[in-house]
Design a protein around this motif. Structure first.
Motif, mmCIF file in Angstrom:
data_model
loop_
_atom_site.group_PDB
_atom_site.id
_atom_site.type_symbol
_atom_site.label_atom_id
_atom_site.label_comp_id
_atom_site.label_asym_id
_atom_site.label_seq_id
_atom_site.Cartn_x
_atom_site.Cartn_y
_atom_site.Cartn_z
ATOM 1 N N LEU A 3 44.940 -10.040 23.071
ATOM 2 C CA LEU A 3 43.786 -9.850 23.941
ATOM 3 C C LEU A 3 42.497 -10.251 23.242
ATOM 4 O O LEU A 3 42.273 -9.901 22.079
ATOM 5 N N THR A 4 41.633 -10.964 23.978
ATOM 6 C CA THR A 4 40.340 -11.347 23.426
ATOM 7 C C THR A 4 39.299 -10.251 23.593
ATOM 8 O O THR A 4 38.426 -10.098 22.738
ATOM 9 N N HIS A 5 39.376 -9.492 24.680
ATOM 10 C CA HIS A 5 38.433 -8.392 24.893
ATOM 11 C C HIS A 5 38.955 -7.511 26.032
ATOM 12 O O HIS A 5 40.034 -7.765 26.565
ATOM 13 N N GLY A 6 38.176 -6.482 26.370
ATOM 14 C CA GLY A 6 38.690 -5.436 27.242
ATOM 15 C C GLY A 6 38.405 -5.564 28.716
ATOM 16 O O GLY A 6 38.854 -4.710 29.490
ATOM 17 N N GLU A 61 48.971 -3.931 16.894
ATOM 18 C CA GLU A 61 48.511 -4.562 15.652
ATOM 19 C C GLU A 61 47.004 -4.765 15.771
ATOM 20 O O GLU A 61 46.541 -5.767 16.300
ATOM 21 N N PRO A 62 46.205 -3.791 15.307
ATOM 22 C CA PRO A 62 44.753 -3.917 15.448
ATOM 23 C C PRO A 62 44.146 -4.843 14.403
ATOM 24 O O PRO A 62 44.639 -4.962 13.276
ATOM 25 N N GLY A 63 43.085 -5.514 14.784
ATOM 26 C CA GLY A 63 42.354 -6.372 13.868
ATOM 27 C C GLY A 63 40.939 -6.576 14.374
ATOM 28 O O GLY A 63 40.533 -5.986 15.373
ATOM 29 N N ASN A 64 40.201 -7.414 13.700
ATOM 30 C CA ASN A 64 38.845 -7.763 14.100
ATOM 31 C C ASN A 64 38.513 -9.121 13.497
ATOM 32 O O ASN A 64 39.249 -9.621 12.624
ATOM 33 N N PRO A 76 34.552 -14.806 16.175
ATOM 34 C CA PRO A 76 33.422 -14.296 16.963
ATOM 35 C C PRO A 76 33.405 -14.885 18.372
ATOM 36 O O PRO A 76 33.916 -15.977 18.625
ATOM 37 N N ALA A 77 32.813 -14.134 19.279
ATOM 38 C CA ALA A 77 32.508 -14.601 20.635
ATOM 39 C C ALA A 77 31.249 -13.863 21.068
ATOM 40 O O ALA A 77 31.004 -12.733 20.616
ATOM 41 N N ILE A 78 30.467 -14.477 21.915
ATOM 42 C CA ILE A 78 29.243 -13.839 22.410
ATOM 43 C C ILE A 78 29.495 -13.383 23.830
ATOM 44 O O ILE A 78 29.488 -14.175 24.782
ATOM 45 N N HIS A 79 29.763 -12.093 23.985
ATOM 46 C CA HIS A 79 30.146 -11.534 25.276
ATOM 47 C C HIS A 79 30.162 -10.014 25.132
ATOM 48 O O HIS A 79 29.970 -9.479 24.033
ATOM 49 N N ALA A 128 35.968 -11.163 21.348
ATOM 50 C CA ALA A 128 36.383 -12.127 20.329
ATOM 51 C C ALA A 128 37.072 -13.313 20.978
ATOM 52 O O ALA A 128 37.460 -13.268 22.148
ATOM 53 N N GLY A 129 37.220 -14.363 20.203
ATOM 54 C CA GLY A 129 38.177 -15.414 20.485
ATOM 55 C C GLY A 129 39.366 -15.174 19.579
ATOM 56 O O GLY A 129 39.373 -14.233 18.772
ATOM 57 N N LEU A 130 40.376 -16.002 19.693
ATOM 58 C CA LEU A 130 41.497 -15.853 18.771
ATOM 59 C C LEU A 130 42.106 -17.211 18.443
ATOM 60 O O LEU A 130 42.071 -18.147 19.239
#
Length: 224
Positions: free
Chosen positions: A48-51, A89-92, A108-111, A124-126
């Protein structure tokens, strides 16, 4: 190794190397352009890129039905665990999460990022390495100059870039992003799903990058 890349519509994909299958941002239920139902999807991982609901989508259903591992930021993984997901599997941004198929790295992503009013960590992007290939899914984002560095560091063969305008880059800025990243192929995503998102991609024609247009349900057998 060849990849089977299925476009689920909006920003969602199913990517398989023949042994492992990864779902990215699997928004199916309530997606007006989706041709798949979550019951039809078989996967080992959900990334997932974001929520936001149009990306988090059917994550809980897929994780439950497939005993799949959710790979996302810390806050999304914590939420999934609270909802009964067994494997996360959490990350950042900044590191890699190594997996049996390769790795997932967040960029990074701007959102923004939330789900049903709950904060869901940074957007985020991935970068996905699978089957010996690297794919950059930008998530939802504006154009930013460090996309050039993402291209230099990750060297993706495929970049999946939002083009819908209003909430993300529009086609012209996504074209600039593709030219900074320099993948072999650019796939426009996050467009045409609703009237608020543009369906005019005439300005998305990056120099030196082949554009791969995919309709919901399309399958791309990618060999590099």
């Amino acid at each position: 190794m060849p990849l089977k890349i299925t476009f689920l519509g909006h920003s969602g994909f199913l990517i398989s190397d023949g042994k492992h299958t990864v779902a990215i941002d699997p928004f199916l239920t309530d997606n007006p352009v989706a041709v798949h139902k979550h019951e039809e999807i078989k996967c080992d991982y959900v990334c997932l890129t974001h929520g936001h609901a149009d990306h988090f989508g059917d994550t809980l259903q897929l994780a439950g039905a497939n005993d799949a591992t959710v790979v996302a930021n810390f806050e999304i993984c914590a939420y999934c665990e609270s909802m009964g997901v067994r494997k996360t599997e959490p990350g950042n941004p900044g590191g890699r999460i190594y997996t049996p198929f390769g790795y997932v790295a967040f960029t990074p992503a701007i959102h923004s990022s939330s789900y049903e009013g709950k904060y869901m960590g940074v957007a985020a992007g991935l970068v996905l390495q699978i089957g010996g290939h690297k794919i950059y899914h930008a998530g939802d984002t504006a154009l930013f100059s460090d996309m050039k560095m993402i291209g230099e560091v990750a060297q993706p063969e495929i970049a999946m870039l939002p083009c819908g305008d209003r909430f993300t880059m529009g086609p012209k800025l996504a074209r600039m992003a593709a030219e900074m990243i320099k993948p072999k192929y650019a796939v426009p995503i996050h467009h045409s799903t609703w009237p608020l998102l543009t369906s005019d991609l005439s300005e998305f024609h990056p120099n030196g990058v082949e554009v791969k247009h995919m309709a919901p349900g399309d399958i791309w057998h990618y060999e590099g």
